[in-house]
Design an enzyme around this catalytic site. Structure first.
Site, PDB file in Angstrom:
ATOM      1  N   ARG A   1      -3.080 -10.396  -3.248  1.00 29.67           N
ATOM      2  CA  ARG A   1      -3.715  -9.072  -3.384  1.00 29.67           C
ATOM      3  C   ARG A   1      -4.768  -9.051  -4.480  1.00 29.67           C
ATOM      4  NH1 ARG A   1       2.097  -6.576  -1.988  1.00 29.67           N
ATOM      5  NH2 ARG A   1       1.707  -6.531   0.241  1.00 29.67           N
TER       6      ARG A   1
ATOM      7  N   TYR B   1      -5.536  -6.990   5.748  1.00 32.72           N
ATOM      8  CA  TYR B   1      -4.637  -8.104   5.415  1.00 32.72           C
ATOM      9  C   TYR B   1      -4.143  -8.097   3.971  1.00 32.72           C
ATOM     10  CZ  TYR B   1      -8.918 -11.203   4.826  1.00 32.72           C
ATOM     11  OH  TYR B   1     -10.107 -11.776   4.501  1.00 32.72           O
ATOM     12  N   GLU B   2      -3.116  -8.938   3.714  1.00 31.31           N
ATOM     13  CA  GLU B   2      -2.345  -8.919   2.460  1.00 31.31           C
ATOM     14  C   GLU B   2      -1.579  -7.588   2.327  1.00 31.31           C
ATOM     15  OE1 GLU B   2      -2.177 -11.662   0.913  1.00 31.31           O
ATOM     16  OE2 GLU B   2      -4.072 -12.699   1.199  1.00 31.31           O
ATOM     17  N   GLY B   3      -1.147  -7.050   3.450  1.00 27.35           N
ATOM     18  CA  GLY B   3      -0.482  -5.742   3.456  1.00 27.35           C
ATOM     19  C   GLY B   3      -1.537  -4.659   3.576  1.00 27.35           C
TER      20      GLY B   3
END
Length: 596
Positions: A265, A403-405
């Protein structure tokens, strides 16, 4: 350990500008590193933008190998495994400057160095690290990460891929399908998450990419952006994996996945910074050259407003990202000095600042989208054409919010993690929240404060904005307790308040530090950006605070809190917003680039 800053504590502790790291503090080594990365991008990536847009996957693989030859894939890998063993801030710096030309390359780079290599570096046994990490660090091999499945996206732990132990106990057989796998087309090794029997949590495995071992790939996905990033489905059909290739322990895969995402993140935030700088420079350039009504469009206020806001957000993103990166690095160093292994120190260091990592991921990914969108607008009709660089920048930026949550997940996580930290006693939220509740009952001071010192009023505003968060979230926690996580819209509003506080404070502290070093008269434009950012942050916090208060409080409590909100978001001296924008834009236009 008592004086060392903890993650999330920015909310309840005053941070001094001397205690944060800023891009102006880069060492000579870091400046050289930055220059060599920019040189690589200008030589290998920028001139090939068109090829990246035409899905030239071979080009992505080729430039990844060149990045490996130059050592860029090994920045964070310990020297014992063929890496450079550099600090966390350097990792973030390389990720920042290498990601400015095309999202296709930065996705390949991020997936390989982050989620492809790092889980082995941080969770692998000594034998696993010796076997795999040197090849990954040099770029001889590339890594990919197989977590997402058709039925398991944000709910990552719900994956159906199975790992079954063989009868002789020597290997597992993995069966299942994974999707959206970056680097799938040219990787040598996968980090695969699968479930053993009916375990509650998934388990991680290191799986070599051998088609004869039941591994097959779907076609390349056709995507809105990052077009030359290889993204394919990966299918495992009784793929044999030696038992010694299990990563960490059985059922520890979910933990690996979550910690890998924390690092991912902050690196994703960094990867959106140089993209903004280059977009801004391109937009300023175009605005200076494009003549309408017999005058360059950069002389029009409507265009100047856009340029100023783009620069302000970019500057704020840099300020907050490097502040957090250095906090993480300091935390890692303390743990190493206390005898932790590199693995433990790095894991715990990043985990400590997981809240800040989520904040940055959300804020900077949304800023890069706005920046590229305004870039298209400044180019006008030309911006919509594939012949201008803005169109691909806008498409590439879009994935960063997913992406990355997703940003929604990260918004809820940031507040959720903060509440958990408070419950554990790691961050004292309850004390300050009670103090704010008491303050609301008291009579406000009507003294005229002394704001003669630079940023005196701004820093007081930040302290008041923190009270808004404590007031709203404190009341929400009291009302809903552990059920708060079911109230997602409330969490989203609280997280926007949290995000704006961290970003605004980081920007002001960076600029205060710079003004003390250079003299305030030399950094007028940076001061303007910090003041403008705070003005917007206050507006957003006012709006989101109100949304929260009117949605969960009633009667006297609601009236009391709305009065508090008004008090805590009130300036004594409002800034001249248009004047600030004009000052920032004038500097950009005269330098003909992003110059901060």
């Amino acid at each position: 350990m008592s004086n060392i800053i903890r993650g999330g504590q920015f909310l309840v502790k005053e941070t001094k500008c001397e205690d944060i790291f800023t891009p102006e503090d880069f060492s000579e080594e870091q400046k050289l590193m930055k220059d060599s990365v920019i040189e690589f991008v200008d030589k290998e990536l920028w001139p090939n933008k068109e090829r990246f847009e035409k899905k030239d996957y071979a080009l992505t693989e080729e430039v990844m190998r060149k990045a490996g030859d130059l050592g860029f894939l090994s920045i964070s890998v310990p020297e014992a495994y063929g890496g450079m063993g550099m600090g966390f801030t350097n990792t973030v710096l390389v990720c920042d400057y290498i990601s400015g030309a095309t999202g296709s390359f930065s996705t390949a780079f991020g997936a390989h160095t982050g989620i492809g290599t790092m889980p082995i570096t941080l969770y692998g046994t000594e034998a696993q690290k010796q076997k795999y990490v040197p090849k990954l660090a040099s770029g001889e091999w590339f890594g990919a990460y197989c977590l997402t499945e058709p039925g398991a996206g944000s709910d990552a732990n719900s994956g159906k891929t199975k790992a079954v132990l063989s009868e002789d106990g020597t290997h597992y057989k993995i069966t299942g399908g994974k999707m959206w796998i970056s680097n799938a087309g040219f990787c040598s090794v996968f980090i695969v998450f699968a479930r053993i029997e009916d375990d509650k949590n998934i388990t991680g495995f290191i799986v070599e990419n051998d088609p004869s071992n039941g591994i097959s790939l779907g076609d390349e996905e056709h995507k809105l952006g990052i077009r030359s990033s290889s993204t394919r489905q990966v299918f495992f059909n009784e793929t044999k994996v030696p038992v010694e290739n299990m990563l960490a322990g059985r059922g520890e895969g979910f933990k690996i996945a979550m910690n890998a995402l924390n690092v991912g993140r902050i690196k994703l935030a960094a990867a959106c910074l140089e993209a903004q700088r280059r977009t801004i420079s391109g937009a300023v350039n175009y605005a200076n050259e494009r003549v309408q009504f017999k005058t360059p469009i950069s002389s029009f206020g409507a265009i100047q407003a856009k340029l100023a806001e783009m620069a302000m957000n970019s500057y704020a993103g840099e300020s907050a990202t490097y502040r957090a990166a250095s906090d993480i690095e300091n935390r890692i160093n303390i743990r190493v000095s206390e005898g932790n292994t590199h693995q433990e120190a790095e894991l715990k260091g990043v985990e400590e600042f997981a809240i800040e990592c989520s904040i940055l991921k959300v804020a900077v990914s949304e800023d890069v989208q706005n920046c590229t969108d305004e870039g298209i607008q400044i180019f006008g009709g030309m911006g919509f054409s594939e012949d201008a660089p803005m169109e691909s920048a806008w498409r590439d930026a879009r994935i960063a919010r997913i992406y990355e949550g997703t940003n929604e997940i990260n918004r809820m996580l940031s507040v959720g993690m903060l509440v958990k930290k408070a419950m554990k006693g790691h961050v004292d939220l309850l004390g300050p929240a009670m103090a704010v509740a008491e303050e609301l009952m008291g009579i406000p001071s009507f003294d005229t404060p002394d704001y003669s010192e630079l940023f005196a009023e701004e820093k007081e505003m930040i302290a008041k904005l923190k009270k808004v968060f404590l007031m709203v979230s404190g009341a929400a926690v009291q009302k809903y307790g552990p059920q708060l996580e079911d109230h997602q819209q409330l969490l989203m509003a609280a997280s926007d308040i949290l995000i704006e506080i961290y970003m605004a404070e980081s920007t002001i502290l960076r600029t205060e530090k710079l003004a003390k070093k250079e003299g305030a008269d030399k950094v007028q434009e940076q001061i303007a950006m910090a003041q403008l950012y705070l003005y917007h942050a206050t507006d957003i916090i006012n709006q989101k605070g109100k949304e929260g208060i009117v949605s969960f409080a009633e009667g006297d409590e609601q009236r009391m809190m709305l009065m508090g909100l008004k008090r805590f978001t009130k300036y004594t001296n409002m800034p001249n917003v248009i004047g600030l924008r004009e000052k920032i834009a004038a500097k950009l236009i005269s330098e003909n680039k992003y110059c901060f």
